[in-house]
Design a protein around this motif. Structure first.
Motif, PDB file in Angstrom:
ATOM      1  N   ALA A  48       0.831  -1.212   0.000  1.00 45.13           N
ATOM      2  CA  ALA A  48       0.000   0.000   0.000  1.00 45.13           C
ATOM      3  C   ALA A  48       0.862   1.257   0.000  1.00 45.13           C
ATOM      4  CB  ALA A  48      -0.935  -0.011   1.207  1.00 45.13           C
ATOM      5  N   ASP A  49       1.948   1.246   0.774  1.00 47.25           N
ATOM      6  CA  ASP A  49       2.847   2.413   0.807  1.00 47.25           C
ATOM      7  C   ASP A  49       3.480   2.658  -0.559  1.00 47.25           C
ATOM      8  OD1 ASP A  49       2.308   2.832   3.465  1.00 47.25           O
ATOM      9  OD2 ASP A  49       4.119   1.839   4.210  1.00 47.25           O
ATOM     10  N   ILE A  50       3.841   1.578  -1.242  1.00 42.91           N
ATOM     11  CA  ILE A  50       4.436   1.729  -2.572  1.00 42.91           C
ATOM     12  C   ILE A  50       3.421   2.314  -3.551  1.00 42.91           C
ATOM     13  CG2 ILE A  50       5.354   0.464  -4.567  1.00 42.91           C
ATOM     14  CD1 ILE A  50       6.639  -1.481  -2.570  1.00 42.91           C
ATOM     15  N   PHE A  51       2.216   1.746  -3.551  1.00 38.16           N
ATOM     16  CA  PHE A  51       1.195   2.202  -4.500  1.00 38.16           C
ATOM     17  C   PHE A  51       0.785   3.652  -4.250  1.00 38.16           C
ATOM     18  CE2 PHE A  51      -0.562  -2.325  -5.463  1.00 38.16           C
ATOM     19  CZ  PHE A  51       0.531  -2.536  -6.289  1.00 38.16           C
ATOM     20  N   THR A  52       0.703   4.032  -2.970  1.00 39.40           N
ATOM     21  CA  THR A  52       0.308   5.415  -2.676  1.00 39.40           C
ATOM     22  C   THR A  52       1.483   6.380  -2.776  1.00 39.40           C
ATOM     23  OG1 THR A  52       0.590   4.918  -0.306  1.00 39.40           O
ATOM     24  CG2 THR A  52      -1.640   4.739  -1.223  1.00 39.40           C
ATOM     25  N   TRP A  53       2.721   5.862  -2.661  1.00 37.11           N
ATOM     26  CA  TRP A  53       3.910   6.720  -2.790  1.00 37.11           C
ATOM     27  C   TRP A  53       4.163   7.091  -4.252  1.00 37.11           C
ATOM     28  CZ3 TRP A  53       8.626   5.430  -5.223  1.00 37.11           C
ATOM     29  CH2 TRP A  53       9.631   6.385  -5.076  1.00 37.11           C
ATOM     30  N   ILE A  54       3.911   6.155  -5.151  1.00 38.32           N
ATOM     31  CA  ILE A  54       4.105   6.448  -6.573  1.00 38.32           C
ATOM     32  C   ILE A  54       3.127   7.544  -6.984  1.00 38.32           C
ATOM     33  CG2 ILE A  54       3.959   5.520  -8.922  1.00 38.32           C
ATOM     34  CD1 ILE A  54       4.646   2.788  -7.790  1.00 38.32           C
ATOM     35  N   PRO A  55       3.588   8.600  -7.618  1.00 37.15           N
ATOM     36  CA  PRO A  55       2.675   9.664  -8.054  1.00 37.15           C
ATOM     37  C   PRO A  55       1.576   9.111  -8.958  1.00 37.15           C
ATOM     38  CG  PRO A  55       4.963  10.370  -8.259  1.00 37.15           C
ATOM     39  CD  PRO A  55       5.004   8.915  -7.921  1.00 37.15           C
ATOM     40  N   PRO A  56       0.353   9.608  -8.799  1.00 39.05           N
ATOM     41  CA  PRO A  56      -0.755   9.103  -9.619  1.00 39.05           C
ATOM     42  C   PRO A  56      -0.464   9.160 -11.117  1.00 39.05           C
ATOM     43  CG  PRO A  56      -1.584  10.508  -7.873  1.00 39.05           C
ATOM     44  CD  PRO A  56      -0.100  10.611  -7.817  1.00 39.05           C
TER      45      PRO A  56
ATOM     46  N   MET B 108       1.819   6.192 -11.936  1.00 38.25           N
ATOM     47  CA  MET B 108       1.076   4.940 -11.848  1.00 38.25           C
ATOM     48  C   MET B 108       0.095   4.811 -13.011  1.00 38.25           C
ATOM     49  SD  MET B 108       1.073   2.312  -9.880  1.00 38.25           S
ATOM     50  CE  MET B 108       0.102   0.886  -9.396  1.00 38.25           C
ATOM     51  N   SER B 109      -0.520   5.927 -13.394  1.00 34.68           N
ATOM     52  CA  SER B 109      -1.447   5.912 -14.525  1.00 34.68           C
ATOM     53  C   SER B 109      -0.729   5.522 -15.803  1.00 34.68           C
ATOM     54  CB  SER B 109      -2.104   7.289 -14.695  1.00 34.68           C
ATOM     55  OG  SER B 109      -2.859   7.634 -13.557  1.00 34.68           O
ATOM     56  N   VAL B 110       0.446   6.092 -16.022  1.00 27.57           N
ATOM     57  CA  VAL B 110       1.222   5.765 -17.225  1.00 27.57           C
ATOM     58  C   VAL B 110       1.603   4.285 -17.228  1.00 27.57           C
ATOM     59  CG1 VAL B 110       3.408   6.162 -18.421  1.00 27.57           C
ATOM     60  CG2 VAL B 110       2.090   8.102 -17.560  1.00 27.57           C
ATOM     61  N   ILE B 111       1.988   3.763 -16.062  1.00 26.67           N
ATOM     62  CA  ILE B 111       2.339   2.345 -15.967  1.00 26.67           C
ATOM     63  C   ILE B 111       1.149   1.465 -16.352  1.00 26.67           C
ATOM     64  CG2 ILE B 111       2.975   0.496 -14.364  1.00 26.67           C
ATOM     65  CD1 ILE B 111       4.634   2.573 -12.826  1.00 26.67           C
TER      66      ILE B 111
ATOM     67  N   LEU C 128     -10.940   9.296  -5.784  1.00 25.03           N
ATOM     68  CA  LEU C 128     -10.892   7.914  -5.325  1.00 25.03           C
ATOM     69  C   LEU C 128      -9.553   7.249  -5.616  1.00 25.03           C
ATOM     70  CD1 LEU C 128     -14.394   6.405  -6.260  1.00 25.03           C
ATOM     71  CD2 LEU C 128     -13.528   7.047  -4.010  1.00 25.03           C
ATOM     72  N   TRP C 129      -8.566   8.037  -6.028  1.00 23.82           N
ATOM     73  CA  TRP C 129      -7.304   7.415  -6.425  1.00 23.82           C
ATOM     74  C   TRP C 129      -6.651   6.661  -5.256  1.00 23.82           C
ATOM     75  CZ3 TRP C 129      -5.083   6.187 -10.824  1.00 23.82           C
ATOM     76  CH2 TRP C 129      -3.753   5.745 -10.782  1.00 23.82           C
ATOM     77  N   GLU C 130      -6.550   7.304  -4.105  1.00 30.73           N
ATOM     78  CA  GLU C 130      -5.909   6.638  -2.967  1.00 30.73           C
ATOM     79  C   GLU C 130      -6.689   5.411  -2.528  1.00 30.73           C
ATOM     80  OE1 GLU C 130      -4.279   7.616   1.554  1.00 30.73           O
ATOM     81  OE2 GLU C 130      -4.932   9.243   0.239  1.00 30.73           O
ATOM     82  N   ASP C 131      -8.027   5.517  -2.513  1.00 31.65           N
ATOM     83  CA  ASP C 131      -8.846   4.353  -2.165  1.00 31.65           C
ATOM     84  C   ASP C 131      -8.632   3.220  -3.160  1.00 31.65           C
ATOM     85  OD1 ASP C 131      -9.897   5.518   0.069  1.00 31.65           O
ATOM     86  OD2 ASP C 131     -11.735   6.223  -0.912  1.00 31.65           O
ATOM     87  N   ALA C 132      -8.516   3.565  -4.437  1.00 31.87           N
ATOM     88  CA  ALA C 132      -8.281   2.543  -5.461  1.00 31.87           C
ATOM     89  C   ALA C 132      -6.940   1.851  -5.238  1.00 31.87           C
ATOM     90  CB  ALA C 132      -8.329   3.175  -6.854  1.00 31.87           C
ATOM     91  N   MET C 133      -5.917   2.603  -4.850  1.00 28.78           N
ATOM     92  CA  MET C 133      -4.612   2.011  -4.605  1.00 28.78           C
ATOM     93  C   MET C 133      -4.633   1.110  -3.368  1.00 28.78           C
ATOM     94  SD  MET C 133      -2.706   2.909  -7.107  1.00 28.78           S
ATOM     95  CE  MET C 133      -4.233   2.727  -8.069  1.00 28.78           C
ATOM     96  N   LEU C 134      -5.400   1.490  -2.347  1.00 25.89           N
ATOM     97  CA  LEU C 134      -5.512   0.650  -1.154  1.00 25.89           C
ATOM     98  C   LEU C 134      -6.247  -0.648  -1.479  1.00 25.89           C
ATOM     99  CD1 LEU C 134      -6.373   3.357   1.543  1.00 25.89           C
ATOM    100  CD2 LEU C 134      -4.180   2.217   1.161  1.00 25.89           C
ATOM    101  N   THR C 135      -7.303  -0.538  -2.283  1.00 27.75           N
ATOM    102  CA  THR C 135      -8.007  -1.748  -2.725  1.00 27.75           C
ATOM    103  C   THR C 135      -7.088  -2.620  -3.559  1.00 27.75           C
ATOM    104  OG1 THR C 135     -10.173  -0.667  -2.720  1.00 27.75           O
ATOM    105  CG2 THR C 135      -9.933  -2.618  -4.104  1.00 27.75           C
ATOM    106  N   LEU C 136      -6.329  -1.995  -4.453  1.00 29.11           N
ATOM    107  CA  LEU C 136      -5.393  -2.739  -5.285  1.00 29.11           C
ATOM    108  C   LEU C 136      -4.349  -3.457  -4.431  1.00 29.11           C
ATOM    109  CD1 LEU C 136      -4.509  -3.408  -8.179  1.00 29.11           C
ATOM    110  CD2 LEU C 136      -3.115  -1.327  -8.144  1.00 29.11           C
ATOM    111  N   ALA C 137      -3.903  -2.822  -3.355  1.00 30.29           N
ATOM    112  CA  ALA C 137      -2.916  -3.452  -2.468  1.00 30.29           C
ATOM    113  C   ALA C 137      -3.489  -4.713  -1.820  1.00 30.29           C
ATOM    114  CB  ALA C 137      -2.473  -2.453  -1.395  1.00 30.29           C
ATOM    115  N   VAL C 138      -4.729  -4.624  -1.320  1.00 30.27           N
ATOM    116  CA  VAL C 138      -5.368  -5.798  -0.710  1.00 30.27           C
ATOM    117  C   VAL C 138      -5.531  -6.908  -1.731  1.00 30.27           C
ATOM    118  CG1 VAL C 138      -7.483  -6.658   0.370  1.00 30.27           C
ATOM    119  CG2 VAL C 138      -6.535  -4.457   1.081  1.00 30.27           C
ATOM    120  N   VAL C 139      -5.975  -6.548  -2.938  1.00 31.77           N
ATOM    121  CA  VAL C 139      -6.181  -7.545  -3.993  1.00 31.77           C
ATOM    122  C   VAL C 139      -4.859  -8.190  -4.394  1.00 31.77           C
ATOM    123  CG1 VAL C 139      -6.858  -7.854  -6.415  1.00 31.77           C
ATOM    124  CG2 VAL C 139      -8.280  -6.487  -4.887  1.00 31.77           C
TER     125      VAL C 139
END
Length: 276
Positions: A43-51, A54-57, A86-97
């Motif tokens: 979660a820290d990695i996903f939220t640390w990467i600038p949106p 992450m979008s480009v990736i 909802l970007w941060e929430d999406a990254m937190l959900t992505l981390a759990v998944v």
């Protein structure tokens, strides 16, 4: 029709409260700490990467693995997640998944391979998988809360239990469906069991195994709202807030966020399976 009384509730409660928690409480706490470390790290990695990065990736992955149309949808999807905050929430959900799916793959794929090679193990595993798939998902939440408390850890555990069966079943099916003539040819050339698996069976089985992993990811995402009831962060909590306050708009915003994330992950994993 009540010929006798089966005290299953009492037996279960006695087992859990008088033996399982007192005896194995430390063990479950250690597991909780390990899982929490992984979730927080991802979660820290996903939220640390600038949106923007992450979008480009995500867009490049979609273009490379699934084509231009999916890349365009991904572009629209990430703009939507950002526009409704909802970007941060999406990254937190992505981390759990991601964490739940990794655990499912680490345990499910080897178990599927072993069950494909052993009829005895397959007969043992199959009813367990049936139980995991047919037991209502809400039932998973009770022992998860008792053993791991509230938060992202029980969410990962319950998601893992719910989402692992497709990985096991599809892996077993994939290994069993490898053409017999290829297996016989490998044996004729003196291949060991390990060589047979790594150089013949797995390369042929990869598309089907990836289909199982794809289904695992979709089931993990489908648990997002249910897992939010026990403290899982992310998009599910937004939907749950909409339900709790009877806020149709908020529920729609969060629900569309889950749909966007699900379609992006679905197309990327499908493309990854086809590439192999």
């Amino acid at each position: 029709m009540n010929y006798f009384t089966l005290p299953l509730e009492e037996w279960t409660n006695d087992f859990v409260y008088e033996w399982l928690i007192p005896v194995l409480g430390g063990f479950f706490e250690a597991i909780s700490n390990i899982i929490s470390f992984f979730i927080n790290g991802v979660a820290d990695i996903f939220t640390w990467i600038p949106p923007e990065v992450m979008s480009v990736i995500l867009i490049l992955l979609s273009w490379r693995l699934a084509g231009r149309g999916v890349a365009v949808f991904t572009l629209i999807g990430v703009f939507y997640l950002g526009s409704v905050n909802l970007w941060e929430d999406a990254m937190l959900t992505l981390a759990v998944v991601v964490v739940a799916t990794l655990f499912s793959i680490i345990i499910g794929v080897p178990l599927g391979i072993l069950s494909a090679k052993s009829e005895t193990l397959d007969k043992v595993v199959r009813p367990i998988l049936d139980f995991m798939q047919t037991l209502p998902s809400f039932v998973y939440l009770i022992p998860a809360i008792l053993l791991f408390g509230l938060g992202e850890v029980p969410a990962v555990i319950s998601t893992f239990v719910f989402a692992t069966p497709p990985a096991v079943r599809m892996t077993s099916l994939a290994i069993r469906q490898v053409p017999a003539d290829m297996v016989e040819a490998a044996k004729a050339f003196g291949s060991t069991s390990w060589q047979m698996l790594t150089k013949v069976q797995l390369p042929v089985a990869v598309p089907t195994i990836m289909a199982g992993i794809n289904q695992t990811i979709m089931l993990a995402l489908s648990m997002a709202v249910i897992a939010s009831m026990i403290g899982a962060p992310g998009l599910g909590s937004t939907v749950l807030a909409g339900i709790s306050s009877v806020n149709v708009g908020l529920g729609l915003v969060g629900g569309l966020g889950i749909v966007v994330l699900a379609i992006i992950l679905d197309r990327i994993t499908q493309g990854l399976g086809q590439k192999n």
